[in-house]
Design an enzyme around this catalytic site. Structure first.
Site, PDB file in Angstrom:
ATOM      1  N   THR A  49      43.673  39.606  37.873  1.00 37.90           N
ATOM      2  CA  THR A  49      43.656  41.021  37.466  1.00 37.90           C
ATOM      3  C   THR A  49      43.241  41.909  38.645  1.00 37.90           C
ATOM      4  O   THR A  49      42.975  41.411  39.739  1.00 37.90           O
ATOM      5  CB  THR A  49      42.682  41.235  36.292  1.00 37.90           C
ATOM      6  OG1 THR A  49      41.379  40.813  36.700  1.00 37.90           O
ATOM      7  CG2 THR A  49      43.114  40.461  35.059  1.00 37.90           C
TER       8      THR A  49
ATOM      9  N   GLY B 191      42.673  28.392  43.612  1.00 34.38           N
ATOM     10  CA  GLY B 191      41.304  28.824  43.266  1.00 34.38           C
ATOM     11  C   GLY B 191      40.640  27.800  42.363  1.00 34.38           C
ATOM     12  O   GLY B 191      39.914  28.149  41.426  1.00 34.38           O
ATOM     13  N   ALA B 192      40.881  26.511  42.666  1.00 34.05           N
ATOM     14  CA  ALA B 192      40.468  25.440  41.740  1.00 34.05           C
ATOM     15  C   ALA B 192      38.956  25.325  41.591  1.00 34.05           C
ATOM     16  O   ALA B 192      38.466  24.752  40.613  1.00 34.05           O
ATOM     17  CB  ALA B 192      41.066  24.116  42.202  1.00 34.05           C
ATOM     18  N   ASN B 193      38.203  25.855  42.546  1.00 30.24           N
ATOM     19  CA  ASN B 193      36.740  25.790  42.439  1.00 30.24           C
ATOM     20  C   ASN B 193      36.155  26.969  41.676  1.00 30.24           C
ATOM     21  O   ASN B 193      34.959  27.007  41.410  1.00 30.24           O
ATOM     22  CB  ASN B 193      36.113  25.739  43.844  1.00 30.24           C
ATOM     23  CG  ASN B 193      36.470  26.969  44.666  1.00 30.24           C
ATOM     24  OD1 ASN B 193      37.649  27.320  44.766  1.00 30.24           O
ATOM     25  ND2 ASN B 193      35.490  27.637  45.233  1.00 30.24           N
ATOM     26  N   GLY B 194      36.972  27.958  41.320  1.00 31.68           N
ATOM     27  CA  GLY B 194      36.468  29.152  40.628  1.00 31.68           C
ATOM     28  C   GLY B 194      36.185  28.870  39.155  1.00 31.68           C
ATOM     29  O   GLY B 194      36.461  27.778  38.647  1.00 31.68           O
TER      30      GLY B 194
ATOM     31  N   ASN C  13      45.732  38.625  30.057  1.00 36.15           N
ATOM     32  CA  ASN C  13      44.904  37.851  29.113  1.00 36.15           C
ATOM     33  C   ASN C  13      45.776  36.784  28.450  1.00 36.15           C
ATOM     34  O   ASN C  13      46.806  37.105  27.869  1.00 36.15           O
ATOM     35  CB  ASN C  13      44.274  38.760  28.051  1.00 36.15           C
ATOM     36  CG  ASN C  13      43.115  38.085  27.361  1.00 36.15           C
ATOM     37  OD1 ASN C  13      43.299  37.015  26.790  1.00 36.15           O
ATOM     38  ND2 ASN C  13      41.940  38.669  27.417  1.00 36.15           N
TER      39      ASN C  13
ATOM     40  N   LYS D  87      32.076  39.734  37.275  1.00 40.53           N
ATOM     41  CA  LYS D  87      33.445  40.282  37.278  1.00 40.53           C
ATOM     42  C   LYS D  87      33.486  41.506  38.192  1.00 40.53           C
ATOM     43  O   LYS D  87      32.671  42.414  38.058  1.00 40.53           O
ATOM     44  CB  LYS D  87      33.890  40.650  35.861  1.00 40.53           C
ATOM     45  CG  LYS D  87      35.317  41.176  35.828  1.00 40.53           C
ATOM     46  CD  LYS D  87      35.899  41.171  34.420  1.00 40.53           C
ATOM     47  CE  LYS D  87      37.320  41.704  34.371  1.00 40.53           C
ATOM     48  NZ  LYS D  87      38.272  40.919  35.159  1.00 40.53           N
TER      49      LYS D  87
ATOM     50  N   GLY E  38      41.557  43.918  33.195  1.00 42.07           N
ATOM     51  CA  GLY E  38      43.011  43.948  33.026  1.00 42.07           C
ATOM     52  C   GLY E  38      43.388  44.045  31.554  1.00 42.07           C
ATOM     53  O   GLY E  38      44.335  44.753  31.180  1.00 42.07           O
TER      54      GLY E  38
ATOM     55  N   MET F 131      37.679  30.147  36.489  1.00 45.35           N
ATOM     56  CA  MET F 131      38.921  29.841  35.771  1.00 45.35           C
ATOM     57  C   MET F 131      39.565  28.566  36.317  1.00 45.35           C
ATOM     58  O   MET F 131      40.166  27.804  35.558  1.00 45.35           O
ATOM     59  CB  MET F 131      39.893  31.028  35.847  1.00 45.35           C
ATOM     60  CG  MET F 131      39.610  32.110  34.830  1.00 45.35           C
ATOM     61  SD  MET F 131      39.602  31.482  33.129  1.00 45.35           S
ATOM     62  CE  MET F 131      41.284  30.921  32.940  1.00 45.35           C
TER      63      MET F 131
ATOM     64  N   HIS G  51      32.017  42.232  30.080  1.00 48.53           N
ATOM     65  CA  HIS G  51      32.209  40.958  30.788  1.00 48.53           C
ATOM     66  C   HIS G  51      30.932  40.558  31.529  1.00 48.53           C
ATOM     67  O   HIS G  51      30.017  41.366  31.690  1.00 48.53           O
ATOM     68  CB  HIS G  51      33.356  41.068  31.802  1.00 48.53           C
ATOM     69  CG  HIS G  51      34.718  41.016  31.174  1.00 48.53           C
ATOM     70  ND1 HIS G  51      35.348  42.126  30.700  1.00 48.53           N
ATOM     71  CD2 HIS G  51      35.556  39.966  30.930  1.00 48.53           C
ATOM     72  CE1 HIS G  51      36.523  41.791  30.195  1.00 48.53           C
ATOM     73  NE2 HIS G  51      36.681  40.476  30.318  1.00 48.53           N
TER      74      HIS G  51
HETATM   75  N1  LIG Z   1      44.455  36.590  32.594  1.00 50.36           N
HETATM   76  C1  LIG Z   1      43.399  36.002  32.015  1.00 50.36           C
HETATM   77  O1  LIG Z   1      43.462  35.517  30.868  1.00 50.36           O
HETATM   78  C2  LIG Z   1      42.139  35.898  32.782  1.00 50.36           C
HETATM   79  C3  LIG Z   1      42.081  36.412  34.037  1.00 50.36           C
HETATM   80  N2  LIG Z   1      40.966  36.246  34.803  1.00 50.36           N
HETATM   81  C4  LIG Z   1      41.064  36.722  36.169  1.00 50.36           C
HETATM   82  O2  LIG Z   1      41.136  35.592  37.038  1.00 50.36           O
HETATM   83  C5  LIG Z   1      40.597  35.931  38.305  1.00 50.36           C
HETATM   84  C6  LIG Z   1      39.569  34.879  38.715  1.00 50.36           C
HETATM   85  O3  LIG Z   1      38.468  34.947  37.852  1.00 50.36           O
HETATM   86  P1  LIG Z   1      37.251  33.887  37.980  1.00 50.36           P
HETATM   87  O4  LIG Z   1      37.765  32.502  37.955  1.00 50.36           O
HETATM   88  O5  LIG Z   1      36.228  34.335  37.030  1.00 50.36           O
HETATM   89  O6  LIG Z   1      36.764  34.236  39.481  1.00 50.36           O
HETATM   90  P2  LIG Z   1      35.971  33.292  40.523  1.00 50.36           P
HETATM   91  O7  LIG Z   1      35.355  34.227  41.511  1.00 50.36           O
HETATM   92  O8  LIG Z   1      35.112  32.322  39.794  1.00 50.36           O
HETATM   93  O9  LIG Z   1      37.134  32.443  41.223  1.00 50.36           O
HETATM   94  C7  LIG Z   1      38.047  33.029  42.096  1.00 50.36           C
HETATM   95  C8  LIG Z   1      38.748  31.912  42.842  1.00 50.36           C
HETATM   96  O10 LIG Z   1      39.750  32.494  43.671  1.00 50.36           O
HETATM   97  C9  LIG Z   1      39.580  32.036  45.005  1.00 50.36           C
HETATM   98  N3  LIG Z   1      40.026  33.073  45.927  1.00 50.36           N
HETATM   99  C10 LIG Z   1      39.550  34.318  46.056  1.00 50.36           C
HETATM  100  N4  LIG Z   1      40.216  34.991  47.012  1.00 50.36           N
HETATM  101  C11 LIG Z   1      41.141  34.126  47.503  1.00 50.36           C
HETATM  102  C12 LIG Z   1      42.119  34.217  48.537  1.00 50.36           C
HETATM  103  N5  LIG Z   1      42.298  35.337  49.239  1.00 50.36           N
HETATM  104  N6  LIG Z   1      42.893  33.126  48.778  1.00 50.36           N
HETATM  105  C13 LIG Z   1      42.715  32.003  48.060  1.00 50.36           C
HETATM  106  N7  LIG Z   1      41.783  31.838  47.086  1.00 50.36           N
HETATM  107  C14 LIG Z   1      41.013  32.901  46.813  1.00 50.36           C
HETATM  108  C15 LIG Z   1      38.077  31.772  45.129  1.00 50.36           C
HETATM  109  O11 LIG Z   1      37.829  30.919  46.218  1.00 50.36           O
HETATM  110  P3  LIG Z   1      36.371  30.946  46.942  1.00 50.36           P
HETATM  111  O12 LIG Z   1      35.422  30.336  45.962  1.00 50.36           O
HETATM  112  O13 LIG Z   1      36.573  30.125  48.164  1.00 50.36           O
HETATM  113  O14 LIG Z   1      36.057  32.387  47.225  1.00 50.36           O
HETATM  114  C16 LIG Z   1      37.809  31.129  43.779  1.00 50.36           C
HETATM  115  O15 LIG Z   1      38.223  29.788  43.782  1.00 50.36           O
HETATM  116  C17 LIG Z   1      40.052  37.351  38.168  1.00 50.36           C
HETATM  117  O16 LIG Z   1      41.012  38.254  38.626  1.00 50.36           O
HETATM  118  C18 LIG Z   1      39.872  37.489  36.651  1.00 50.36           C
HETATM  119  O17 LIG Z   1      39.914  38.820  36.217  1.00 50.36           O
HETATM  120  C19 LIG Z   1      39.873  35.589  34.339  1.00 50.36           C
HETATM  121  C20 LIG Z   1      39.854  35.076  33.079  1.00 50.36           C
HETATM  122  C21 LIG Z   1      40.985  35.188  32.190  1.00 50.36           C
HETATM  123  O1  LIG Z   2      37.317  38.203  34.804  1.00 46.56           O
HETATM  124  C1  LIG Z   2      37.250  37.719  33.653  1.00 46.56           C
HETATM  125  O2  LIG Z   2      36.336  36.948  33.315  1.00 46.56           O
HETATM  126  C2  LIG Z   2      38.304  38.077  32.696  1.00 46.56           C
HETATM  127  N1  LIG Z   2      39.297  38.786  33.126  1.00 46.56           N
HETATM  128  C3  LIG Z   2      40.442  39.185  32.394  1.00 46.56           C
HETATM  129  C4  LIG Z   2      40.560  40.683  32.364  1.00 46.56           C
HETATM  130  O3  LIG Z   2      40.307  41.331  33.413  1.00 46.56           O
HETATM  131  O4  LIG Z   2      40.921  41.241  31.340  1.00 46.56           O
HETATM  132  C5  LIG Z   2      40.555  38.536  31.049  1.00 46.56           C
HETATM  133  C6  LIG Z   2      39.270  38.149  30.378  1.00 46.56           C
HETATM  134  O5  LIG Z   2      38.782  39.197  29.619  1.00 46.56           O
HETATM  135  C7  LIG Z   2      38.239  37.551  31.313  1.00 46.56           C
END
Ligand SMILES: NC(=O)C1=CN([C@@H]2O[C@H](COP(=O)(O)OP(=O)(O)OC[C@H]3O[C@@H](n4cnc5c(N)ncnc54)[C@H](OP(=O)(O)O)[C@@H]3O)[C@@H](O)[C@H]2O)C=CC1
Ligand SMILES: O=C(O)C1=N[C@H](C(=O)O)C[C@H](O)C1
Length: 270
Positions: A100, A8-11, A124, A159, A165, A13, A155
């Site tokens: 999450t 998910g390198a383009n997302g 987190n 989200k 989570g 996170m 958030h």
């Molecule tokens: N544990 C922690 O500390 C944190 C957790 N999170 C969690 O991280 C996750 C991502 O958040 P965020 O970066 O904001 O979301 P984004 O929507 O910005 O990014 C999601 C990424 O996942 C990719 N993706 C989605 N579905 C698939 C799939 N089936 N196969 C492969 N790649 C996939 C997307 O690709 P594409 O663009 O092609 O759709 C995109 O690159 C969420 O669940 C969020 O809650 C976030 C922040 C902190």
């Molecule tokens: O989706 C987010 O942005 C985040 N997700 C995590 C969560 O679901 O708790 C952690 C953080 O708060 C950001």
């Protein structure tokens, strides 16, 4: 030197993880995966993120077996996480997972995979939230019995899972300290309940707005006083740096399911 591969390198996170890899010591971004058929595949990452190595391009997930990563990081969606988990087991590579919104089957898949590879899974990766988990357990056990307990989270508008989570992790930590079954005491919606709050109840509330990175508050309230324990994240780099730290901590660890409290040594404080 730890060589890191990111799903998910383009997302949001994914991009923060690329920055965190560039800032971490003894760490190198070796692969940045995007979905199969993503138009970004083969695009130099440097075109959209100046902290990426100049010679590295986004790779399609189908190229995973050819990558030189020592550890993989997944912050995607549950469906993607499940696929990535299977691939990591096949390649015998450790994983850090931050995705999450997992359901019971996803959690079972994590437990099964952790019999074969070491995995850090945390909802987190910030130091502050992991410390907060200890603090809410102290509050839950030391405050008077007749406290009302609520968890609030806020958030950004994009989200999709709710409650976050982290909010659930906070509620679960409180329930554990109280000796309660979390699923039995969690209250996500009061609209159909026309009665006063019960003492054995953890209420959740959610806000989605603008660009809020992540805010969580645990409330402990009784007649005459209220304790609020709050964490506010102001940059995704906080989570990303924690995840890279977890990835480096995983080096030479045996198969098993670990969390960020293990990485930070916070379980000894509990
Ligand atoms: N544990 C922690 O500390 C944190 C957790 N999170 C969690 O991280 C996750 C991502 O958040 P965020 O970066 O904001 O979301 P984004 O929507 O910005 O990014 C999601 C990424 O996942 C990719 N993706 C989605 N579905 C698939 C799939 N089936 N196969 C492969 N790649 C996939 C997307 O690709 P594409 O663009 O092609 O759709 C995109 O690159 C969420 O669940 C969020 O809650 C976030 C922040 C902190
Ligand atoms: O989706 C987010 O942005 C985040 N997700 C995590 C969560 O679901 O708790 C952690 C953080 O708060 C950001």
């Amino acid at each position: 030197m730890d060589r890191i591969g990111i799903f998910g390198a383009n997302g949001r996170m994914g991009q923060a993880l690329i920055d965190a890899c560039a800032q971490a010591k003894d760490c190198k971004l070796s692969a940045a995966f995007v979905r199969i058929a993503s138009p970004l595949a083969s695009t130099p990452i440097h075109h959209i993120n100046k902290s990426a190595p100049v010679d590295l391009s986004f790779a399609c997930e189908s190229a995973l077996q050819d990558c030189s990563a020592d550890v993989l990081i997944d912050f995607t969606l549950p469906e993607g996480m499940r696929t990535h988990l299977q691939q990591a087991v096949k390649l015998n590579l450790p994983m850090v997972i931050g995705t999450t919104g997992l359901n019971d089957d996803d959690k079972q898949a994590l437990t099964e995979a952790a019999k074969h590879i070491p995995i850090v899974f945390s909802r987190n990766y910030s130091v502050g939230v992991n410390l907060l988990l200890n603090l809410v357990q102290v509050a839950a056990t030391k405050l008077a019995e007749e406290m009302d307990i609520e968890v609030f989270e806020a958030h950004h508008r994009n989200k999709i899972d709710a409650p976050s989570g982290t909010a659930l992790m906070i509620g679960e930590a409180i329930a554990q300290a109280k000796g309660w079954d979390h699923d039995a005491v969690a209250r996500f919606d009061r609209t159909a309940i026309h009665e006063a709050k019960s003492q054995q109840e953890i209420g959740y509330s959610v806000l989605r707005a603008g660009d809020i990175v992540g805010e969580h508050t645990a409330y402990f309230a009784t007649m005459g006083e209220r304790l609020e324990i709050t964490h506010k994240a102001s940059s995704r780099l906080t989570f990303a740096a924690g995840a890279v730290r977890a990835a480096q901590w995983l080096r030479n660890k045996p198969a098993g399911l670990y969390d960020m409290q293990d990485v930070l040594g916070l379980k000894e404080l509990a």
